[in-house]
Design an enzyme around this catalytic site. Sequence first.
Site, PDB file in Angstrom:
ATOM      1  N   ASP A  15       0.848  -1.205   0.000  1.00 60.65           N
ATOM      2  CA  ASP A  15       0.000   0.000   0.000  1.00 60.65           C
ATOM      3  C   ASP A  15       0.880   1.251   0.000  1.00 60.65           C
ATOM      4  O   ASP A  15       1.736   1.405  -0.863  1.00 60.65           O
ATOM      5  CB  ASP A  15      -0.943  -0.062   1.200  1.00 60.65           C
ATOM      6  CG  ASP A  15      -2.038   0.994   1.169  1.00 60.65           C
ATOM      7  OD1 ASP A  15      -2.647   1.190   0.106  1.00 60.65           O
ATOM      8  OD2 ASP A  15      -2.278   1.643   2.205  1.00 60.65           O
ATOM      9  N   ASP A  69      -7.813  -7.670  -4.682  1.00 64.01           N
ATOM     10  CA  ASP A  69      -7.664  -6.257  -4.316  1.00 64.01           C
ATOM     11  C   ASP A  69      -8.011  -5.398  -5.529  1.00 64.01           C
ATOM     12  O   ASP A  69      -7.217  -5.276  -6.469  1.00 64.01           O
ATOM     13  CB  ASP A  69      -6.231  -5.983  -3.851  1.00 64.01           C
ATOM     14  CG  ASP A  69      -6.071  -4.586  -3.264  1.00 64.01           C
ATOM     15  OD1 ASP A  69      -6.979  -3.751  -3.434  1.00 64.01           O
ATOM     16  OD2 ASP A  69      -5.024  -4.334  -2.636  1.00 64.01           O
ATOM     17  N   HIS A 127      -6.414  -6.911  -0.059  1.00 70.43           N
ATOM     18  CA  HIS A 127      -5.463  -5.822   0.149  1.00 70.43           C
ATOM     19  C   HIS A 127      -4.390  -6.179   1.183  1.00 70.43           C
ATOM     20  O   HIS A 127      -3.199  -6.007   0.948  1.00 70.43           O
ATOM     21  CB  HIS A 127      -6.228  -4.579   0.582  1.00 70.43           C
ATOM     22  CG  HIS A 127      -5.390  -3.358   0.712  1.00 70.43           C
ATOM     23  ND1 HIS A 127      -4.745  -2.775  -0.360  1.00 70.43           N
ATOM     24  CD2 HIS A 127      -5.074  -2.594   1.792  1.00 70.43           C
ATOM     25  CE1 HIS A 127      -4.081  -1.708   0.047  1.00 70.43           C
ATOM     26  NE2 HIS A 127      -4.255  -1.581   1.344  1.00 70.43           N
TER      27      HIS A 127
END
Length: 466
Positions: free
Chosen positions: A278, A407, A435
């Site tokens: 991320d 994701d 994710h």
Amino acid sequence: MDASSSTQAPGALALTWAGWAVSVSVVGLATVALHAAPHVRGIGFFPMLRFAVVAPACILVAVASAFLFRALVRRRSSRPRATLAAALVGLALVVVAGMAAVGPPGLVAAALPALVAIAVALAVLIPRFVERPRRSRVGTAVLIVFGTLELLGVALALSSERAVPRGPGGLAFDIPREQFDADSRFITLPSGARVHYVDEGQGETLLFLHGNPAWSFQWRDLIRGLRGSYRCIALDYPGFGLSEAPAGFGFTPREQSLVVEEFMERLQLREVTLVMQDWGGPVGLGLAGRRPEWVRQVVLGSTWAWPTSRSEPRGIFSAIAGGPLGEFVQVNFNGFAAFGLKNGVVRELPEDVLDTYLRPFRPLERRGIAAFYPGRILADAAYFAEVEAALPRLAGKRALLLWALQDQGFPRTDLERFQATFPRHRTVELPHANHFFFEDTSAQVVSELQAFLSSEASVATPEGRR
């Protein structure tokens, strides 16, 4: 019908009903005014203006205004509406004076639009609702539904503010040892940031960089599986986890990347494998682009390193989650953090693990950071352009690409761009992960990391993809 000619004076119950009914609209107006006013989204919101405070205050003032207006009418005041308006303006001025005297800088400016909206709405609506207490069944039903939601919202907001147990040695919150068996360490950097990190094991160094809404806790299973053979370091960015930001820190991804660079300099970390997910991607790859000689190889999953268009899913997410709605949900209910964690994992996280994930975001003054970062996807386009421009400096690095196929925020096009950036890559597709892929497939990820780290060469081939 003029209030002074009313033939039937409403009783206490009717006046309470009128005030409460008006408060439904007033709370909505105040909330919109507070979140629409210009400010740095998330981190620029004042906790004392949160829903759990504003909504009850509006309800009390609305009910009191209904009783005041009726008292003015019964005393045959010549101008009851004007007197009510004057009283509301006076109350607003008292509140402003109190905020200016004891509140932090900027509080008055942030609260003023809402105070004006509340005063005007009450001055206009209270006389109408008091003079005309009877409502249609549909109107009454609508008021009951929205009023119930208002009260439920207050209850949920208050429940999100429950305190968490403090940790040993003065830690802001407890990290259960059975969940994350690692010692907390702190270092104060020359910039003034006080960074919390864990440093476990010996050997080749792995530096883990977390995303949002998360902190170093997210890497616990990988550290547990790798520290027997590698030195595993995971830090919290300032404002996240247990780390503290220096005065004037803006919390932008560029600043966080510079903090990580400063952290590596102080610990003399070299020949490091960066493990990024991320926001760890743009934070870590920004660092790697500036200091490629410090980085041996990279591990990337559910991340990106380039500007995002407003029309693509990640850009749409940025506009919504990083806007007034996302801020309202996060700063008032810690809702974005909770939803993001639950929605970003295929399996159901145990309640105690979810609770530990959320502990850094429970304090009112720290939860806004989770609402700040979604908006930076679009707002920090210049930084992303810098990160992208420096990627060719990393083309010779080995890369392990762990791609969670569930994701939606990081589609295959992002994976393909990383594959083109790092010719010496190995791609591992994770069809049953979302994710937070390390929560869904921790054992597999540990195994893939061990294989990647122990190999001297890793060249992309059709057999190298899964």
